[in-house]
Design a protein around this motif. Sequence first.
Motif, PDB file in Angstrom:
ATOM      1  N   ALA B 125      -1.392  -0.693  26.670  1.00  0.00           N
ATOM      2  CA  ALA B 125      -2.504  -0.213  27.496  1.00  0.00           C
ATOM      3  C   ALA B 125      -3.192   0.980  26.826  1.00  0.00           C
ATOM      4  O   ALA B 125      -2.577   1.738  26.083  1.00  0.00           O
ATOM      5  CB  ALA B 125      -1.970   0.201  28.862  1.00  0.00           C
ATOM      6  N   HIS B 126      -4.495   1.103  27.070  1.00  0.00           N
ATOM      7  CA  HIS B 126      -5.270   2.257  26.590  1.00  0.00           C
ATOM      8  C   HIS B 126      -6.076   2.767  27.780  1.00  0.00           C
ATOM      9  O   HIS B 126      -7.180   2.303  28.018  1.00  0.00           O
ATOM     10  CB  HIS B 126      -6.195   1.846  25.446  1.00  0.00           C
ATOM     11  CG  HIS B 126      -5.478   1.393  24.217  1.00  0.00           C
ATOM     12  ND1 HIS B 126      -5.089   2.263  23.221  1.00  0.00           N
ATOM     13  CD2 HIS B 126      -5.048   0.178  23.831  1.00  0.00           C
ATOM     14  CE1 HIS B 126      -4.462   1.596  22.273  1.00  0.00           C
ATOM     15  NE2 HIS B 126      -4.427   0.318  22.616  1.00  0.00           N
ATOM     16  N   GLU B 127      -5.492   3.709  28.515  1.00  0.00           N
ATOM     17  CA  GLU B 127      -6.117   4.148  29.761  1.00  0.00           C
ATOM     18  C   GLU B 127      -7.180   5.214  29.506  1.00  0.00           C
ATOM     19  O   GLU B 127      -6.934   6.202  28.817  1.00  0.00           O
ATOM     20  CB  GLU B 127      -5.038   4.691  30.707  1.00  0.00           C
ATOM     21  CG  GLU B 127      -4.103   3.594  31.193  1.00  0.00           C
ATOM     22  CD  GLU B 127      -2.924   4.128  31.969  1.00  0.00           C
ATOM     23  OE1 GLU B 127      -2.922   5.335  32.291  1.00  0.00           O
ATOM     24  OE2 GLU B 127      -2.013   3.334  32.244  1.00  0.00           O
ATOM     25  N   GLU B 128      -8.344   4.952  30.051  1.00  0.00           N
ATOM     26  CA  GLU B 128      -9.459   5.901  29.933  1.00  0.00           C
ATOM     27  C   GLU B 128     -10.264   5.853  31.231  1.00  0.00           C
ATOM     28  O   GLU B 128     -10.471   4.781  31.780  1.00  0.00           O
ATOM     29  CB  GLU B 128     -10.405   5.507  28.779  1.00  0.00           C
ATOM     30  CG  GLU B 128      -9.771   5.383  27.402  1.00  0.00           C
ATOM     31  CD  GLU B 128      -9.501   6.714  26.727  1.00  0.00           C
ATOM     32  OE1 GLU B 128      -9.907   7.758  27.270  1.00  0.00           O
ATOM     33  OE2 GLU B 128      -8.854   6.706  25.664  1.00  0.00           O
ATOM     34  N   GLN B 215      -3.153  20.159  31.884  1.00  0.00           N
ATOM     35  CA  GLN B 215      -2.497  19.839  30.604  1.00  0.00           C
ATOM     36  C   GLN B 215      -2.577  18.341  30.317  1.00  0.00           C
ATOM     37  O   GLN B 215      -2.814  17.920  29.191  1.00  0.00           O
ATOM     38  CB  GLN B 215      -1.017  20.237  30.660  1.00  0.00           C
ATOM     39  CG  GLN B 215      -0.791  21.719  30.849  1.00  0.00           C
ATOM     40  CD  GLN B 215      -0.603  22.449  29.536  1.00  0.00           C
ATOM     41  OE1 GLN B 215      -0.550  21.813  28.493  1.00  0.00           O
ATOM     42  NE2 GLN B 215      -0.529  23.762  29.594  1.00  0.00           N
ATOM     43  N   ARG B 216      -2.373  17.559  31.352  1.00  0.00           N
ATOM     44  CA  ARG B 216      -2.357  16.111  31.167  1.00  0.00           C
ATOM     45  C   ARG B 216      -3.748  15.610  30.774  1.00  0.00           C
ATOM     46  O   ARG B 216      -3.886  14.737  29.926  1.00  0.00           O
ATOM     47  CB  ARG B 216      -1.894  15.432  32.463  1.00  0.00           C
ATOM     48  CG  ARG B 216      -1.815  13.931  32.359  1.00  0.00           C
ATOM     49  CD  ARG B 216      -0.900  13.330  33.401  1.00  0.00           C
ATOM     50  NE  ARG B 216      -0.856  11.884  33.256  1.00  0.00           N
ATOM     51  CZ  ARG B 216      -1.713  11.059  33.852  1.00  0.00           C
ATOM     52  NH1 ARG B 216      -2.646  11.546  34.630  1.00  0.00           N
ATOM     53  NH2 ARG B 216      -1.626   9.758  33.659  1.00  0.00           N
ATOM     54  N   ARG B 217      -4.782  16.191  31.391  1.00  0.00           N
ATOM     55  CA  ARG B 217      -6.142  15.774  31.052  1.00  0.00           C
ATOM     56  C   ARG B 217      -6.457  16.083  29.598  1.00  0.00           C
ATOM     57  O   ARG B 217      -7.063  15.270  28.890  1.00  0.00           O
ATOM     58  CB  ARG B 217      -7.172  16.470  31.961  1.00  0.00           C
ATOM     59  CG  ARG B 217      -7.114  16.030  33.392  1.00  0.00           C
ATOM     60  CD  ARG B 217      -7.340  14.562  33.563  1.00  0.00           C
ATOM     61  NE  ARG B 217      -8.733  14.177  33.449  1.00  0.00           N
ATOM     62  CZ  ARG B 217      -9.163  12.925  33.497  1.00  0.00           C
ATOM     63  NH1 ARG B 217      -8.303  11.935  33.651  1.00  0.00           N
ATOM     64  NH2 ARG B 217     -10.433  12.643  33.370  1.00  0.00           N
ATOM     65  N   GLU B 218      -6.027  17.246  29.170  1.00  0.00           N
ATOM     66  CA  GLU B 218      -6.288  17.615  27.773  1.00  0.00           C
ATOM     67  C   GLU B 218      -5.574  16.643  26.835  1.00  0.00           C
ATOM     68  O   GLU B 218      -6.117  16.194  25.834  1.00  0.00           O
ATOM     69  CB  GLU B 218      -5.830  19.047  27.516  1.00  0.00           C
ATOM     70  CG  GLU B 218      -6.340  19.587  26.184  1.00  0.00           C
ATOM     71  CD  GLU B 218      -5.757  20.934  25.831  1.00  0.00           C
ATOM     72  OE1 GLU B 218      -5.246  21.613  26.740  1.00  0.00           O
ATOM     73  OE2 GLU B 218      -5.805  21.289  24.647  1.00  0.00           O
ATOM     74  N   TYR B 219      -4.346  16.345  27.228  1.00  0.00           N
ATOM     75  CA  TYR B 219      -3.534  15.405  26.450  1.00  0.00           C
ATOM     76  C   TYR B 219      -4.223  14.040  26.382  1.00  0.00           C
ATOM     77  O   TYR B 219      -4.323  13.419  25.324  1.00  0.00           O
ATOM     78  CB  TYR B 219      -2.161  15.292  27.125  1.00  0.00           C
ATOM     79  CG  TYR B 219      -1.224  14.290  26.517  1.00  0.00           C
ATOM     80  CD1 TYR B 219      -0.402  14.632  25.444  1.00  0.00           C
ATOM     81  CD2 TYR B 219      -1.121  12.992  27.021  1.00  0.00           C
ATOM     82  CE1 TYR B 219       0.477  13.717  24.903  1.00  0.00           C
ATOM     83  CE2 TYR B 219      -0.253  12.069  26.486  1.00  0.00           C
ATOM     84  CZ  TYR B 219       0.551  12.444  25.422  1.00  0.00           C
ATOM     85  OH  TYR B 219       1.414  11.527  24.883  1.00  0.00           O
ATOM     86  N   ASP B 223      -6.194  12.007  23.196  1.00  0.00           N
ATOM     87  CA  ASP B 223      -5.331  10.885  22.846  1.00  0.00           C
ATOM     88  C   ASP B 223      -3.980  11.336  22.322  1.00  0.00           C
ATOM     89  O   ASP B 223      -3.470  10.799  21.319  1.00  0.00           O
ATOM     90  CB  ASP B 223      -6.023   9.965  21.825  1.00  0.00           C
ATOM     91  CG  ASP B 223      -7.157   9.196  22.470  1.00  0.00           C
ATOM     92  OD1 ASP B 223      -7.069   8.929  23.678  1.00  0.00           O
ATOM     93  OD2 ASP B 223      -8.136   8.896  21.777  1.00  0.00           O
ATOM     94  N   GLY B 224      -3.416  12.315  22.973  1.00  0.00           N
ATOM     95  CA  GLY B 224      -2.054  12.721  22.648  1.00  0.00           C
ATOM     96  C   GLY B 224      -1.945  13.843  21.634  1.00  0.00           C
ATOM     97  O   GLY B 224      -0.863  14.377  21.415  1.00  0.00           O
TER      98      GLY B 224
END
Lengths: 341, 234
Positions: B125-128, B215-219, B223-224
């Motif tokens: 999956a590639h979630e965006e 933090q999660r949004r930045e990640y 893309d990690g």
Amino acid sequence: MKKSLIALAVAGAMTAPIVAQADATLYGSIRVGLANADTSDNDGDWQVTDETSRIGIKGDVDLGLEGTTGYFQFETRLRADNGEFAGVGEKNARLALVGAKGAWGAAQAGRMYTPHWLWTSSVADAGWNHANAGVIREVGLRQPNTVAYISPDMSGFQIAGAAIMGGVAGDAAGGDENDNDMDAYNVAAKFSAAGAFVGLSYMSVDSDYIGGSDYDILGVAASYTVDAFKVYARYQDEESVLGTVGDDIETTQVGGSYTIGDTILQARWTNIDSTAAGTDGDQWMVGVQQNLGKRARVWVEYADVDDELVEIGEDFTNEARGFANTGGFGDTLSIGYRLDF
Amino acid sequence: MLTSSLRSGITAASLGVVLVAAPVMAETEQDPWEGFNRSIYSFNETVDRYALKPLAQGYRYVTPDVAEKGVSNFFDNIADVGNLFNNLLQFKFEAAGKTFARLTFNSTFGLAGLIDVATPMGIEAHEEDFGQTLGYWGVGSGPYLMLPLLGPSTVRDGLAKPVDWMVDPVGDVDHVPTRNTLYGLRLVDTRSRLLKAEQIISGDKYAFIRDAYLQRREYQINDGAVKVKYDSDF
């Protein structure tokens, strides 16, 4: 003493066939689909379909000649939907040929793919999985009663010629008055280098063979592959004198594929323009294929076909000889599973 | 199941580690509207405590695991429509191709998305979402914003939400009772998936959720690839 002689004889008899079979390869491809086709035969019902499964044997034979090897191939359709071993007919009997090959090229006789298909039609058709929607205006796909010569690869350049001699008698109604030994012939050339491919073919079919009228087919195809992308185009012009299937049928196809690891996305546009039928229509296909290991795949394909093509698709005849093989036309959603061995 | 639990555990743990040093700075710079946000947050908490969470717990209790998984897969598959759209907008054609393949195989072989066949087939999956797309284009996140009922967001992500709703296939269901049932079921599914994750929350719950979200949004947007600043004596 006697016993050992018998044992030796038995051993000899058993080893002989094993040696003879050593170069033969049993191969096959079983392809089952679940298709929803909106055609006159099938009004939108889901159906388990055979997607041209086949089984075959092929191999090389030492002729005792320096630089020349014999080869053979036999391949027939094995229907995965109902288990039938298919008989004759374009989609059923597939290949049955023997030949010899060497640095001089290859010569073969029997039932085989025409150079026309190999170097023009297949450029746009190979890679598609659903049997019917993927086959569109493929003429002279495989021909029986054929002898052919294929040149060696000369820096990417190759030529081929095939003669079809079915022993069909002349003087058919409206046909050629002269009884030719050669019912049809096909000459073709191709060039491939650095990801580029160009193929050209001319095929002439005697009226007595196909029935009705003389039939000329010109085909040209090109493809280019760079990294994960492949694009291709194909044009085919069929002309018949009397025109049971139309005086002039032009087929144009443009398509491409994008490979991401084991995933392949592809799309293709086809236009068929028939002057006699006064028909001009398009087919659109999109497909997704996932390779599972080296010998299996699953796919989902959708074909959208203009109504005009659905109508004329059923008028083309002579499918049995591989001419005007249109398959079942109609909007089709197909999902399938294929295993090769 | 195990791998996904492990993955969420690791993500949560790594976020927790990063968060230890982060909150003081985040409060001032990224959450200027903290007072307002906290009042919305307490409203959301009340709704959650008395309605959503009991509903999610009940759902989890009565529904067999396999059915829960099917429901989650079904909505994940629907979400791939938005993922495809946003991958294309971010010119990530390989990810878009994979997402299209996921959508195709899960909708057919996966029985309308109930089974995720694409992941074991190797199509990840590639979630965006559109907020990520804006971030990818360089739009700043703006201040942290707690939205009523919708939860943690930022000004950018909040403004992007209507675009996500537009490409949500559930919104295209004409039959109103069916559409509302799908919305409701998705809400319960989403909440029930958070039940396990929220167990690791400690300390100031508001700050924890805010920092984890940011933090999660930045990640996700990078893309990690997260910039980690080490202290000089580290």
